[in-house]
Design a protein around this motif. Sequence first.
Motif, PDB file in Angstrom:
ATOM      1  N   PHE A 249      48.278  43.962  39.617  1.00 30.39           N
ATOM      2  CA  PHE A 249      47.760  42.821  38.879  1.00 30.39           C
ATOM      3  C   PHE A 249      47.276  43.234  37.495  1.00 30.39           C
ATOM      4  CE2 PHE A 249      46.490  41.985  43.418  1.00 30.39           C
ATOM      5  CZ  PHE A 249      47.499  41.079  43.670  1.00 30.39           C
ATOM      6  N   SER A 250      47.516  42.363  36.517  1.00 26.10           N
ATOM      7  CA  SER A 250      46.961  42.601  35.188  1.00 26.10           C
ATOM      8  C   SER A 250      45.451  42.418  35.247  1.00 26.10           C
ATOM      9  CB  SER A 250      47.559  41.625  34.177  1.00 26.10           C
ATOM     10  OG  SER A 250      47.183  40.286  34.484  1.00 26.10           O
ATOM     11  N   LYS A 251      44.744  43.036  34.325  1.00 26.03           N
ATOM     12  CA  LYS A 251      43.285  42.945  34.319  1.00 26.03           C
ATOM     13  C   LYS A 251      42.818  41.508  34.216  1.00 26.03           C
ATOM     14  CE  LYS A 251      39.179  44.532  31.784  1.00 26.03           C
ATOM     15  NZ  LYS A 251      38.685  45.308  30.620  1.00 26.03           N
ATOM     16  N   ALA A 252      43.522  40.718  33.397  1.00 23.18           N
ATOM     17  CA  ALA A 252      43.137  39.317  33.220  1.00 23.18           C
ATOM     18  C   ALA A 252      43.451  38.458  34.435  1.00 23.18           C
ATOM     19  CB  ALA A 252      43.834  38.740  31.990  1.00 23.18           C
ATOM     20  N   GLY A 253      44.377  38.930  35.289  1.00 26.21           N
ATOM     21  CA  GLY A 253      44.736  38.155  36.472  1.00 26.21           C
ATOM     22  C   GLY A 253      45.764  37.077  36.206  1.00 26.21           C
ATOM     23  N   THR A 254      46.569  37.259  35.183  1.00 24.42           N
ATOM     24  CA  THR A 254      47.597  36.272  34.852  1.00 24.42           C
ATOM     25  C   THR A 254      48.998  36.743  35.208  1.00 24.42           C
ATOM     26  OG1 THR A 254      47.691  37.164  32.602  1.00 24.42           O
ATOM     27  CG2 THR A 254      46.227  35.276  32.989  1.00 24.42           C
ATOM     28  N   ALA A 255      49.129  37.970  35.696  1.00 27.14           N
ATOM     29  CA  ALA A 255      50.438  38.514  36.044  1.00 27.14           C
ATOM     30  C   ALA A 255      50.281  39.569  37.121  1.00 27.14           C
ATOM     31  CB  ALA A 255      51.120  39.111  34.807  1.00 27.14           C
ATOM     32  N   GLY A 256      51.398  39.862  37.801  1.00 27.86           N
ATOM     33  CA  GLY A 256      51.410  40.896  38.824  1.00 27.86           C
ATOM     34  C   GLY A 256      51.540  40.328  40.220  1.00 27.86           C
ATOM     35  N   VAL A 257      51.878  41.210  41.177  1.00 28.33           N
ATOM     36  CA  VAL A 257      52.037  40.815  42.570  1.00 28.33           C
ATOM     37  C   VAL A 257      51.289  41.794  43.460  1.00 28.33           C
ATOM     38  CG1 VAL A 257      54.282  39.722  42.184  1.00 28.33           C
ATOM     39  CG2 VAL A 257      54.189  42.145  42.819  1.00 28.33           C
ATOM     40  N   GLY A 258      51.016  41.342  44.689  1.00 29.47           N
ATOM     41  CA  GLY A 258      50.314  42.199  45.631  1.00 29.47           C
ATOM     42  C   GLY A 258      49.751  41.386  46.773  1.00 29.47           C
ATOM     43  N   THR A 259      48.606  41.837  47.303  1.00 28.73           N
ATOM     44  CA  THR A 259      47.969  41.156  48.428  1.00 28.73           C
ATOM     45  C   THR A 259      46.482  40.955  48.158  1.00 28.73           C
ATOM     46  OG1 THR A 259      47.531  43.244  49.580  1.00 28.73           O
ATOM     47  CG2 THR A 259      49.600  42.108  50.110  1.00 28.73           C
ATOM     48  N   PHE A 260      45.916  40.044  48.918  1.00 32.07           N
ATOM     49  CA  PHE A 260      44.511  39.666  48.790  1.00 32.07           C
ATOM     50  C   PHE A 260      43.919  39.577  50.187  1.00 32.07           C
ATOM     51  CE2 PHE A 260      42.097  35.607  49.312  1.00 32.07           C
ATOM     52  CZ  PHE A 260      40.904  35.977  48.693  1.00 32.07           C
ATOM     53  N   ARG A 261      42.743  40.171  50.390  1.00 31.92           N
ATOM     54  CA  ARG A 261      42.091  40.165  51.701  1.00 31.92           C
ATOM     55  C   ARG A 261      40.591  39.996  51.510  1.00 31.92           C
ATOM     56  NH1 ARG A 261      39.925  44.317  55.145  1.00 31.92           N
ATOM     57  NH2 ARG A 261      40.258  43.932  57.368  1.00 31.92           N
ATOM     58  N   LYS A 262      40.049  38.891  52.044  1.00 31.61           N
ATOM     59  CA  LYS A 262      38.627  38.580  51.878  1.00 31.61           C
ATOM     60  C   LYS A 262      37.999  38.323  53.235  1.00 31.61           C
ATOM     61  CE  LYS A 262      34.771  36.839  49.968  1.00 31.61           C
ATOM     62  NZ  LYS A 262      33.858  37.173  51.093  1.00 31.61           N
ATOM     63  N   ASN A 263      36.908  39.055  53.527  1.00 33.26           N
ATOM     64  CA  ASN A 263      36.230  38.801  54.791  1.00 33.26           C
ATOM     65  C   ASN A 263      35.485  37.475  54.718  1.00 33.26           C
ATOM     66  OD1 ASN A 263      33.058  39.170  54.802  1.00 33.26           O
ATOM     67  ND2 ASN A 263      33.861  40.624  53.294  1.00 33.26           N
ATOM     68  N   LEU A 264      35.300  36.847  55.858  1.00 35.64           N
ATOM     69  CA  LEU A 264      34.725  35.510  55.939  1.00 35.64           C
ATOM     70  C   LEU A 264      33.216  35.524  56.188  1.00 35.64           C
ATOM     71  CD1 LEU A 264      37.497  33.813  58.117  1.00 35.64           C
ATOM     72  CD2 LEU A 264      37.122  33.507  55.677  1.00 35.64           C
ATOM     73  N   TRP A 265      32.618  36.699  56.190  1.00 30.27           N
ATOM     74  CA  TRP A 265      31.199  36.801  56.516  1.00 30.27           C
ATOM     75  C   TRP A 265      30.315  36.843  55.281  1.00 30.27           C
ATOM     76  CZ3 TRP A 265      28.125  41.665  58.085  1.00 30.27           C
ATOM     77  CH2 TRP A 265      26.878  41.298  58.605  1.00 30.27           C
ATOM     78  N   THR A 266      30.638  37.703  54.326  1.00 35.42           N
ATOM     79  CA  THR A 266      29.774  37.888  53.166  1.00 35.42           C
ATOM     80  C   THR A 266      30.268  37.091  51.965  1.00 35.42           C
ATOM     81  OG1 THR A 266      31.001  39.838  52.387  1.00 35.42           O
ATOM     82  CG2 THR A 266      29.179  40.221  53.907  1.00 35.42           C
ATOM     83  N   GLU A 267      29.304  36.688  51.118  1.00 39.18           N
ATOM     84  CA  GLU A 267      29.601  35.977  49.861  1.00 39.18           C
ATOM     85  C   GLU A 267      30.427  34.713  50.119  1.00 39.18           C
ATOM     86  OE1 GLU A 267      28.221  37.107  47.011  1.00 39.18           O
ATOM     87  OE2 GLU A 267      27.408  38.867  48.011  1.00 39.18           O
TER      88      GLU A 267
END
Length: 317
Positions: free
Chosen positions: A149-167
Motif C-alpha cells: 500500500f502507498s503511504k497515503a492509502g490511495t494505491a496498492g493491494v494486500g490484506t486487512f485484518r482487524k480484531n473485533l475487541w479493541t478500538e
Amino acid sequence: RASRPRHAMGLCGSKPDPAPDAEAEPTQEEVKLAMQQARAIDWSLRSRPATYTPVQIMYSKPPVHWLDWWSPRSRLFSACFPFMRCLSGRCVPQRVELIDITDIEVWKEALSRPARTAPETLQGVWLLRDNIAHENLVNFNDADWVGNFSKAGTAGVGTFRKNLWTEWTRDDSCFGWILQAFNAWDQDAHVYATVNLTEGKMRLNEREWVFRVDEDEWWKTHWPGDGEDDITYMYRWLKVVDRHGKPTKHWDEFVRTVEEGLPHTNAATGVVPCWPIPLPAEHIWRNAVTPNRKNILVRTPTPTGEAQGEEGATPML
C-alpha cells in the motif's frame, strides 16, 4: 495467517494480551502472500452501487419486535451489565470503559500513537452508519494492513485484518454487551478482507464488499452470493475523526444524531419493555441505528503492554 501465533486467553483474573493484531511488522513472505491473494481476485466482479440503499432498515421488523431489546438505549437485563463488563474485559473489568462518543477527546491518546501499518486515508475513527448491530465507532489504526500500500492509502493491494475487541465501540445496551463479551473471548473474532486501494475496493467474501466513495466514506455492501444483484444489507463507513484527532465533515451530523436521541418514541418509552408494540418497521429500524451516547470501549494497550483502564476517558456513570 498461520505464521502469526494465537494468543492465550488466560484464566479469570489473569491479564492476557488485549491486542492480538499489534505484534511484529509483517515479514516479506507475509507481504508477498497478501499481494498474491489480492491479485488472485477478479476485482471487476463487483462495482460500487449507483445509489446508497440501506435495505435492512426498510422492511420487516426484528424478531420479538414488541420487546425493547433492539434499541441502542435499551435497559433490558441491565442488572446483568456489571457481569457482562467483567466478561468483556476477559475477567478484568477495569479494561472496559463506558465513554461519551460525542467527546472527541476520547480518541486523543489512541490517535497520538503511530499507526503501525494503516495507510493514512484509513487512519482515524470511523462511524458504522445504518448498521443495525449495536456497533458504532472503529479505529483501524491497530489493524494489520499487509501489502504494498502507498503511504497515503490511495494505491496498492494486500490484506486487512482487524480484531473485533479493541478500538471498536458498542452501545451500552443488552445487545451491545453481548457483542462485546462474545468478541472478547472468541480468538477468531476478526474482520478480514482482501484489499485493492488502487480501485477503492475491499472483498471480505463472495457476499460482502466495501467500496470507496471518497477518503472519508466507504460503502459496505452485501449480496446473497456471486452473480446475484439484489442487495441484502448496506451501510456506510464514515470517517468522523481524522488521523490527527480533528473532526471531519461528518462529525457534526454524527453528534447531532446522537444528541437528538431516538426519533420515534411514545409515552411508554423507557417505562415498560413492550413500548415498541405500535411502531411500524421503518420506525423501529430508524431507532435501532441511532447510537447511544454511552458506548463500551476496550482500548489497544499502551507501548508498555498494559491495557488502558478508565483514566483518560470521559466517564459515563
